[in-house]
Scaffold this motif. Structure first.
Motif, PDB file in Angstrom:
ATOM      1  N   ALA A 167      21.328  55.966  49.057  1.00 13.51           N
ATOM      2  CA  ALA A 167      21.578  54.537  48.846  1.00 13.51           C
ATOM      3  C   ALA A 167      21.378  53.709  50.115  1.00 13.51           C
ATOM      4  O   ALA A 167      21.297  52.484  50.031  1.00 13.51           O
ATOM      5  N   ILE A 168      21.278  54.337  51.276  1.00 17.81           N
ATOM      6  CA  ILE A 168      21.193  53.585  52.533  1.00 17.81           C
ATOM      7  C   ILE A 168      19.968  52.664  52.587  1.00 17.81           C
ATOM      8  O   ILE A 168      20.116  51.486  52.908  1.00 17.81           O
ATOM      9  N   PRO A 169      18.754  53.114  52.288  1.00 18.16           N
ATOM     10  CA  PRO A 169      17.620  52.173  52.325  1.00 18.16           C
ATOM     11  C   PRO A 169      17.789  50.995  51.364  1.00 18.16           C
ATOM     12  O   PRO A 169      17.449  49.858  51.689  1.00 18.16           O
ATOM     13  N   GLU A 170      18.348  51.243  50.190  1.00 20.09           N
ATOM     14  CA  GLU A 170      18.570  50.171  49.214  1.00 20.09           C
ATOM     15  C   GLU A 170      19.606  49.176  49.739  1.00 20.09           C
ATOM     16  O   GLU A 170      19.439  47.962  49.605  1.00 20.09           O
ATOM     17  N   LEU A 171      20.668  49.679  50.358  1.00 22.53           N
ATOM     18  CA  LEU A 171      21.705  48.801  50.911  1.00 22.53           C
ATOM     19  C   LEU A 171      21.157  47.966  52.064  1.00 22.53           C
ATOM     20  O   LEU A 171      21.495  46.777  52.187  1.00 22.53           O
ATOM     21  N   GLU A 218      18.103  46.957  52.408  1.00 24.61           N
ATOM     22  CA  GLU A 218      17.247  45.938  51.803  1.00 24.61           C
ATOM     23  C   GLU A 218      18.084  44.794  51.230  1.00 24.61           C
ATOM     24  O   GLU A 218      17.750  43.620  51.405  1.00 24.61           O
ATOM     25  N   LYS A 219      19.186  45.130  50.560  1.00 25.17           N
ATOM     26  CA  LYS A 219      20.066  44.086  50.004  1.00 25.17           C
ATOM     27  C   LYS A 219      20.689  43.249  51.108  1.00 25.17           C
ATOM     28  O   LYS A 219      20.810  42.038  50.988  1.00 25.17           O
ATOM     29  N   LYS A 220      21.092  43.894  52.209  1.00 21.14           N
ATOM     30  CA  LYS A 220      21.682  43.160  53.331  1.00 21.14           C
ATOM     31  C   LYS A 220      20.664  42.190  53.921  1.00 21.14           C
ATOM     32  O   LYS A 220      20.987  41.042  54.223  1.00 21.14           O
ATOM     33  N   THR A 221      19.420  42.640  54.057  1.00 20.00           N
ATOM     34  CA  THR A 221      18.366  41.777  54.584  1.00 20.00           C
ATOM     35  C   THR A 221      18.168  40.555  53.693  1.00 20.00           C
ATOM     36  O   THR A 221      18.040  39.432  54.184  1.00 20.00           O
ATOM     37  N   GLU A 222      18.173  40.754  52.385  1.00 20.09           N
ATOM     38  CA  GLU A 222      18.042  39.634  51.453  1.00 20.09           C
ATOM     39  C   GLU A 222      19.228  38.678  51.573  1.00 20.09           C
ATOM     40  O   GLU A 222      19.047  37.456  51.537  1.00 20.09           O
ATOM     41  N   MET A 223      20.431  39.218  51.702  1.00 17.52           N
ATOM     42  CA  MET A 223      21.622  38.372  51.801  1.00 17.52           C
ATOM     43  C   MET A 223      21.625  37.559  53.090  1.00 17.52           C
ATOM     44  O   MET A 223      22.029  36.392  53.092  1.00 17.52           O
ATOM     45  N   VAL A 224      21.164  38.131  54.182  1.00 18.28           N
ATOM     46  CA  VAL A 224      21.073  37.393  55.437  1.00 18.28           C
ATOM     47  C   VAL A 224      20.032  36.293  55.309  1.00 18.28           C
ATOM     48  O   VAL A 224      20.237  35.156  55.723  1.00 18.28           O
TER      49      VAL A 224
END
Length: 128
Positions: A35-39, A41-47
């Motif tokens: 799940a680390i790569p997916e997380l 990616e989500k963090k990058t989108e949220m920033v």
């Protein structure tokens, strides 16, 4: 006899050095959760979307909905590069522009925007 001891000592040191250097070679394997790569990616989108992280915005207007709609329409026709939105904060509708990473970036945009919207100002929205 002295030469024999020196020869034995020297050969022991050479064998020890060779053994030590080959023992240091190896292979590293990293085991991580899937799940680390997916997380990340989500963090990058949220920033990028300004949900997390310190961001700055520019406010153009605060007042009634009809006037806010006019202001945002005027803004979008002149400055299509920076995103804009209407936000409702009781009792006013506010026109917010941009999602700037730092105050310097926001100030540069503000100098340009103030040419058309002189009452515009830079601010840092509170976390919700």
């Amino acid at each position: 006899m002295f030469k024999k001891k020196s020869l034995i000592l020297a050969s022991a040191l050479v064998i020890g050095a060779v053994t030590s250097s080959t023992a240091q070679q190896g292979q590293v394997s990293i085991i991580q959760d899937e799940a680390i790569p997916e997380l990340l990616e989500k963090k990058t989108e949220m920033v990028k979307d300004g949900i997390i992280g310190d961001r700055y915005r520019i406010q153009l207007f605060s007042g009634d909905n009809n006037q806010a709609s006019k202001v945002i329409k005027d803004y979008r026709s002149q400055y299509p590069d920076w995103p804009s939105t209407i936000v409702f904060e009781t009792p006013n509708y506010k026109v917010w522009v941009g999602n700037f990473r730092n105050s310097l970036e926001a100030d540069r945009a503000l100098l340009e925007i103030k040419k058309t919207f002189p009452s515009a100002f830079r601010f840092k929205p509170e976390k919700r």
